[in-house]
Write a protein that holds these residues in place. Structure first.
Motif, short mmCIF file in Angstrom:
data_model
loop_
_atom_site.label_atom_id
_atom_site.label_comp_id
_atom_site.label_asym_id
_atom_site.label_seq_id
_atom_site.Cartn_x
_atom_site.Cartn_y
_atom_site.Cartn_z
N GLY A 122 3.36 -14.05 10.95
CA GLY A 122 4.22 -14.48 9.86
C GLY A 122 3.92 -13.77 8.55
N TRP A 123 4.09 -14.50 7.45
CA TRP A 123 3.92 -13.91 6.12
C TRP A 123 2.48 -13.50 5.85
N LEU A 124 1.51 -14.22 6.45
CA LEU A 124 0.11 -13.85 6.26
C LEU A 124 -0.18 -12.49 6.87
N ASP A 125 0.34 -12.27 8.08
CA ASP A 125 0.17 -10.97 8.74
C ASP A 125 0.81 -9.86 7.93
N ALA A 126 2.04 -10.10 7.46
CA ALA A 126 2.74 -9.07 6.69
C ALA A 126 2.00 -8.76 5.39
N PHE A 127 1.52 -9.79 4.71
CA PHE A 127 0.82 -9.57 3.43
C PHE A 127 -0.47 -8.79 3.63
N LEU A 128 -1.28 -9.19 4.62
CA LEU A 128 -2.57 -8.52 4.83
C LEU A 128 -2.38 -7.08 5.28
N MET A 129 -1.38 -6.83 6.11
CA MET A 129 -1.14 -5.46 6.56
C MET A 129 -0.64 -4.58 5.42
N ARG A 130 0.15 -5.14 4.50
CA ARG A 130 0.58 -4.33 3.35
C ARG A 130 -0.62 -4.02 2.45
N VAL A 131 -1.53 -4.97 2.31
CA VAL A 131 -2.74 -4.70 1.54
C VAL A 131 -3.54 -3.58 2.21
N CYS A 132 -3.63 -3.61 3.53
CA CYS A 132 -4.33 -2.54 4.25
C CYS A 132 -3.65 -1.20 4.04
N ASP A 133 -2.32 -1.18 4.04
CA ASP A 133 -1.59 0.07 3.81
C ASP A 133 -1.89 0.62 2.42
N VAL A 134 -1.94 -0.27 1.44
CA VAL A 134 -2.25 0.19 0.08
C VAL A 134 -3.67 0.75 0.01
N MET A 135 -4.63 0.07 0.64
CA MET A 135 -6.01 0.55 0.61
C MET A 135 -6.16 1.88 1.32
N LEU A 136 -5.41 2.07 2.41
CA LEU A 136 -5.50 3.33 3.16
C LEU A 136 -4.83 4.49 2.44
N SER A 137 -4.01 4.21 1.45
CA SER A 137 -3.34 5.27 0.72
C SER A 137 -4.25 5.97 -0.27
N PHE A 138 -5.43 5.40 -0.53
CA PHE A 138 -6.40 6.01 -1.44
C PHE A 138 -7.57 6.55 -0.63
N PRO A 139 -8.10 7.72 -0.98
CA PRO A 139 -9.30 8.22 -0.31
C PRO A 139 -10.48 7.27 -0.52
N PRO A 140 -11.20 6.93 0.54
CA PRO A 140 -12.33 5.99 0.40
C PRO A 140 -13.38 6.44 -0.61
N ILE A 141 -13.68 7.74 -0.64
CA ILE A 141 -14.70 8.22 -1.55
C ILE A 141 -14.24 8.07 -3.01
N LEU A 142 -12.91 8.19 -3.23
CA LEU A 142 -12.38 8.04 -4.59
C LEU A 142 -12.54 6.60 -5.06
N ILE A 143 -12.24 5.64 -4.20
CA ILE A 143 -12.40 4.22 -4.56
C ILE A 143 -13.88 3.89 -4.77
#
Length: 303
Positions: A122-143
């Motif tokens: 449901g909405w929890l799955d959609a919200f958490l996966m969008r957060v994951c997409d945002v986090m993956l859009s930045f290089p880990p070393i940069l964060i």
């Protein structure tokens, strides 16, 4: 203890381990590095943290087998007169602690969120996966650089424990995403199986189903990923320390030693950076080889 070890050696995973010379050699190297790091106070000939024992007159001495070397310092000394062998072992302790704790924190957060997202949907799955997409859009070393830099700016005079905490959080900030996505995908498969449906019919609570039934069946890929991520976290810590935003300069981290030795590399003092770099490569390589073996051992299709 002996029965448990014997039972594990007789299992499929134990047989795979005994039949893989690469895995056994990697395990031996990783165990020796971990043993020396844990018992650094007894293994090392000198204490690099003891400033009173440092002798500036012994700074930048070459290894003992060189004509200008001293048998007192087997691998030579750095620019402050610290024994390289002792500093490398203590630096391995710092790297292993930061790597293991950051991976443990990432596993706890990622597994919990991935389990919730995959089981409830449901909405929890959609919200958490969008957060994951945002986090993956930045290089880990940069964060990690951003978090470590902000932490040092907010707590300029903070004790060493706070600096280590900021570094661990900075490395874990993006590490949990891979665990969340992996556990979420496995949970989506497990929640539709018959044993989950049977538990629901018998009135077992959803939380108990997640923890007692689904969680043990999704931990296989997490173990493989966590093993490999330990090496990644150690290299990330060394990178941050090399750039000057990792552990405090007073702590002989492997990244700090490599950064210090880099200033003297072209002037002939190669041992200051080569030996810490070799230790970092040895730890990362052994952990990665163990992760590759564990991936093959837990996947029947790859046997």
């Amino acid at each position: 203890m002996k029965k448990t070890l014997a039972r594990w050696l007789d299992s499929d995973v134990g047989h795979s381990f005994r039949s893989s010379p690469v895995a056994m050699m990697a395990a031996v190297i990783a165990f020796l590095c971990l043993f020396c790091a844990v018992f650094a106070g007894w293994v090392t000939p000198h204490n690099p943290f003891d400033l009173a024992a440092l002798e500036l007159g012994d700074a930048r001495l070459p290894p003992a087998w060189s004509p200008e070397g001293s048998t007192k310092y087997l691998l030579g000394t750095d620019d402050q007169g610290r024994d390289i062998l002792s500093a490398v072992i203590y630096g391995a302790r710092i790297s292993l602690v930061v790597g293991l704790v950051s991976v443990l924190l990432s596993v706890l957060v990622g597994v919990m969120l991935g389990l919730l997202a995959g089981f409830w949907g449901g909405w929890l799955d959609a919200f958490l996966m969008r957060v994951c997409d945002v986090m993956l859009s930045f290089p880990p070393i940069l964060i990690a650089l951003l978090m470590a830099g902000v932490g040092r700016a907010l707590f300029p005079d903070a004790p060493t424990s706070v600096a280590f905490g900021v570094l661990i959080v900075a490395i874990s900030l993006t590490g949990w995403v891979q665990y969340a996505r992996t556990v979420r995908g496995s949970t989506l498969v497990e929640r539709s199986k018959e044993y989950v449906q049977a538990a629901r019919v018998t009135g077992v609570s959803p939380w108990r189903i997640m923890v007692r039934h689904v969680l043990p069946n999704v931990m296989g890929p997490v173990m493989v990923l966590a093993t490999i991520q330990v090496a990644t976290a150690i290299i990330t810590e060394a990178t941050l320390s090399f750039l000057g935003v990792g552990v405090p300069p007073t702590s002989p981290s492997l990244g700090t030693l490599i950064r210090v030795g880099n200033d003297y590399l072209f002037s002939g003092e190669w041992w200051i950076t080569v030996f810490p770099g070799a230790m970092l490569v040895l730890i990362a390589l052994s952990v990665n080889l163990l992760g590759d073996w564990l991936r093959d051992a837990l996947n029947p299709r790859l046997r």
